[in-house]
Design an enzyme around this catalytic site. Structure first.
Site, short mmCIF file in Angstrom:
data_model
loop_
_atom_site.label_atom_id
_atom_site.label_comp_id
_atom_site.label_asym_id
_atom_site.label_seq_id
_atom_site.Cartn_x
_atom_site.Cartn_y
_atom_site.Cartn_z
N GLN A 101 0.68 116.73 -37.36
CA GLN A 101 1.70 117.64 -36.55
C GLN A 101 2.98 118.26 -37.45
O GLN A 101 3.78 119.16 -37.27
CB GLN A 101 2.39 117.30 -35.59
N ASN A 102 3.15 117.63 -38.61
CA ASN A 102 4.09 117.72 -39.58
C ASN A 102 3.97 119.21 -40.43
O ASN A 102 2.80 119.21 -40.81
CB ASN A 102 4.39 116.59 -40.45
N ASP A 104 6.06 119.40 -43.24
CA ASP A 104 6.67 119.15 -44.47
C ASP A 104 5.95 119.07 -45.80
O ASP A 104 6.73 118.70 -46.70
CB ASP A 104 7.54 117.87 -44.16
N HIS A 119 0.44 122.49 -37.31
CA HIS A 119 1.39 123.39 -36.82
C HIS A 119 2.00 124.32 -38.03
O HIS A 119 3.02 124.85 -38.18
CB HIS A 119 2.72 122.72 -36.62
N CYS A 127 4.07 137.24 -44.17
CA CYS A 127 4.63 138.49 -43.61
C CYS A 127 3.92 138.73 -42.34
O CYS A 127 2.67 138.71 -42.21
CB CYS A 127 4.11 139.45 -44.59
N CYS A 130 1.59 142.43 -43.01
CA CYS A 130 0.55 142.50 -43.92
C CYS A 130 -0.04 140.89 -44.31
O CYS A 130 -0.99 140.98 -44.76
CB CYS A 130 0.93 143.08 -45.28
N GLY A 187 3.46 107.64 -35.62
CA GLY A 187 4.66 108.18 -35.40
C GLY A 187 4.67 109.46 -34.69
O GLY A 187 5.18 110.31 -34.90
N GLU A 215 8.50 102.50 -31.52
CA GLU A 215 8.52 102.34 -30.04
C GLU A 215 7.15 102.83 -29.36
O GLU A 215 6.42 103.26 -30.13
CB GLU A 215 9.60 103.56 -29.63
N ALA A 232 6.61 103.07 -40.04
CA ALA A 232 5.23 103.48 -40.73
C ALA A 232 4.87 102.85 -42.05
O ALA A 232 3.79 102.27 -42.50
CB ALA A 232 5.06 104.87 -40.84
P1 NAD Z 1 8.63 113.31 -32.01
O1 NAD Z 1 9.72 113.88 -32.79
O2 NAD Z 1 8.09 113.63 -30.69
O3 NAD Z 1 8.53 111.54 -32.02
C1 NAD Z 1 8.50 110.98 -33.13
C2 NAD Z 1 7.89 109.46 -33.26
O4 NAD Z 1 8.09 108.89 -34.22
C3 NAD Z 1 8.49 108.67 -31.94
O5 NAD Z 1 7.53 108.06 -31.06
C4 NAD Z 1 9.25 107.49 -33.11
O6 NAD Z 1 9.38 106.39 -31.99
C5 NAD Z 1 8.35 107.31 -34.03
N1 NAD Z 1 8.91 106.91 -35.23
C6 NAD Z 1 10.39 106.85 -35.52
N2 NAD Z 1 10.69 106.31 -36.39
C7 NAD Z 1 9.40 105.95 -37.08
C8 NAD Z 1 9.11 105.19 -38.23
N3 NAD Z 1 9.79 104.70 -39.38
N4 NAD Z 1 7.63 104.96 -38.49
C9 NAD Z 1 6.81 105.29 -37.40
N5 NAD Z 1 7.28 105.96 -36.22
C10 NAD Z 1 8.49 106.16 -36.19
O7 NAD Z 1 7.31 113.71 -33.25
P2 NAD Z 1 6.04 114.42 -32.78
O8 NAD Z 1 5.12 113.82 -31.77
O9 NAD Z 1 5.33 114.68 -34.15
O10 NAD Z 1 6.53 115.88 -32.26
C11 NAD Z 1 7.29 116.61 -32.76
C12 NAD Z 1 7.19 117.98 -33.21
O11 NAD Z 1 7.97 118.21 -34.27
C13 NAD Z 1 5.81 118.33 -34.10
O12 NAD Z 1 5.29 119.25 -33.35
C14 NAD Z 1 6.14 118.31 -35.37
O13 NAD Z 1 5.71 119.61 -35.78
C15 NAD Z 1 7.74 118.63 -35.31
N6 NAD Z 1 8.38 118.20 -36.42
C16 NAD Z 1 7.84 117.92 -37.78
C17 NAD Z 1 8.60 117.23 -38.62
C18 NAD Z 1 8.24 117.10 -40.34
O14 NAD Z 1 7.34 117.83 -40.40
N7 NAD Z 1 8.66 116.01 -40.77
C19 NAD Z 1 10.10 116.87 -38.34
C20 NAD Z 1 10.47 116.83 -37.10
C21 NAD Z 1 9.76 117.48 -36.01
#
Ligand code: NAD
Length: 247
Positions: A101-102, A104, A119, A127, A130, A187, A215, A232
Site C-alpha cells: 500500500q506504500n 515510497d 496505491h 500528466c 496526456c 505493518g 499492535e 518489522a
Molecule cells: P496505517 O497507517 O493505517 O497503519 C500503520 C500500521 O503499522 C499500524 O498497524 C501500526 O501498528 C504499524 N506499525 C507501526 N510501527 C511499525 C513497525 N515498526 N513495524 C511494523 N508495523 C508497525 O497503514 P496502512 O494500513 O498501510 O494504511 C495507510 C495508508 O497510508 C495506506 O494507504 C498507504 O498508502 C498510506 N501511507 C503510505 C506511507 C508510505 O508509503 N510509507 C506512509 C504513510 C501512509
C-alpha cells in the site's frame, strides 16, 4: 527460537506460493511515519492536501505541501532491514509477490522485483491530460511542475483520496491473493479499502496468515493465524535467521 517465529518459518518453508502484503508500518523504521495515530503525518499536515478536488483548485499551495512531505521527507528515506529481508526471501524463491500500500518506492530500492503498488508510487509524476510520466527527481519541484507537452499541472503518480486503484496493480494483487497459500501481513491496520480486502480473500481461499505488527490490527482477531508482535525489521530478521537455520 520463539515458538511463533518457528511456526511461521515452517509454514513459509512448506508453502508453494507465499505473498507479502505491506502497509505504512514497514517504513516506520525508515523514518516515514504512518498517516494516522499520535505521531502520524495527519497530526502535522491537513489530509485535504491529498484531495483531488482541492489539488485541482489550489495547485500552487498543494504542491508546496506535497513537495515537503513526499519529496523532501519521503525522498530522503532508505529501505530498512524488513524491506531487505523481503527482497532476499524473493530471491530465495520464498516470496512470490509483494503487494504494498506504500508509495515510497522502498521495496524496489531494497531489490524486490515482483512488487504490486496498490496505491501507486511517488517516484513518478504524471500528466493528468496526456498521461506522460516523468521521474520526479529529474525536475525542479521548488516551483509547481508542469507537463512540457501540454502544460497541465503534473500530479504525483500515487492515488489521491477518491481516485481508483491502478488497474494493473489491482488485477495482479487479487490474482496473487487467489493463488497464495501463505500471506505475510506487515505493518497494516487493515483500515484502508479496497486494499484491506486482499488478505481476507487469500484466507478465504485457504491461505495461512502470518501477521507482524507491534499492535493488533483489524486483521489480527479476524483472519490472522500467527500474530508475531514486534517491529518489522526485528521480526523479519528473526524469520530469515530461522529460515537459514532450516535450509
Ligand atoms: P496505517 O497507517 O493505517 O497503519 C500503520 C500500521 O503499522 C499500524 O498497524 C501500526 O501498528 C504499524 N506499525 C507501526 N510501527 C511499525 C513497525 N515498526 N513495524 C511494523 N508495523 C508497525 O497503514 P496502512 O494500513 O498501510 O494504511 C495507510 C495508508 O497510508 C495506506 O494507504 C498507504 O498508502 C498510506 N501511507 C503510505 C506511507 C508510505 O508509503 N510509507 C506512509 C504513510 C501512509
Amino acid at each position: 527460537m520463539e515458538a511463533n517465529i518457528q511456526k511461521a518459518v515452517d509454514i513459509i518453508l512448506n508453502s508453494k506460493y507465499t505473498i507479502a502484503f505491506t502497509g505504512a508500518g514497514i517504513s516506520v523504521e525508515s523514518g516515514i511515519p504512518p498517516f494516522r495515530g499520535k505521531d502520524g503525518l495527519w497530526s502535522k499536515y491537513d489530509p485535504n492536501v491529498l484531495d483531488l478536488g482541492n489539488f485541482q483548485l489550489n495547485p500552487i499551495e498543494s504542491w508546496k505541501v506535497i513537495k515537503e512531505i513526499f519529496y523532501d521527507f519521503f525522498g530522503a528515506a532508505k529501505p530498512n532491514a524488513a524491506h531487505f529481508v523481503l527482497a532476499k526471501m524473493e530471491s530465495m524463491g520464498l516470496v512470490k509477490a509483494l503487494i504494498t500500500q506504500n508509495i515510497d518506492n522502498l521495496h524496489y530500492e531494497a531489490g524486490s522485483k515482483e512488487v504490486y503498488e496498490f496505491h501507486g508510487n511517488s517516484r513518478m509524476l504524471v500528466c493528468p491530460y496526456c498521461s506522460k510520466k516523468i521521474v520526479a527527481a529529474e525536475i525542479d519541484l521548488t516551483k509547481m511542475p508542469l507537463c512540457n507537452e501540454c502544460h497541465a499541472v503534473l500530479k504525483p503518480d500515487f492515488i489521491f483520496f477518491g481516485e481508483g486503484i491502478p488497474e494493473m496493480a489491482y488485477r495482479k494483487s487479487f490474482e496473487a491473493a487467489g493463488k497464495a497459500d501463505v500471506v505475510i501481513i506487515i505493518g497494516s491496520t487493515g483500515e484502508v479499502y479496497p486494499a484491506a480486502n486482499i488478505p481476507p480473500l487469500a484466507k478465504h481461499k485457504g491461505a495461512k496468515v502470518i501477521e507482524i505488527n507491534p499492535e493488533k490490527s483489524l486483521f489480527t482477531e479476524t483472519i490472522t493465524d500467527i500474530f508475531i508482535q514486534g517491529k518489522a525489521s526485528d521480526v523479519m530478521q528473526k524469520l530469515l535467521n530461522g529460515i537459514n537455520q532450516k535450509i
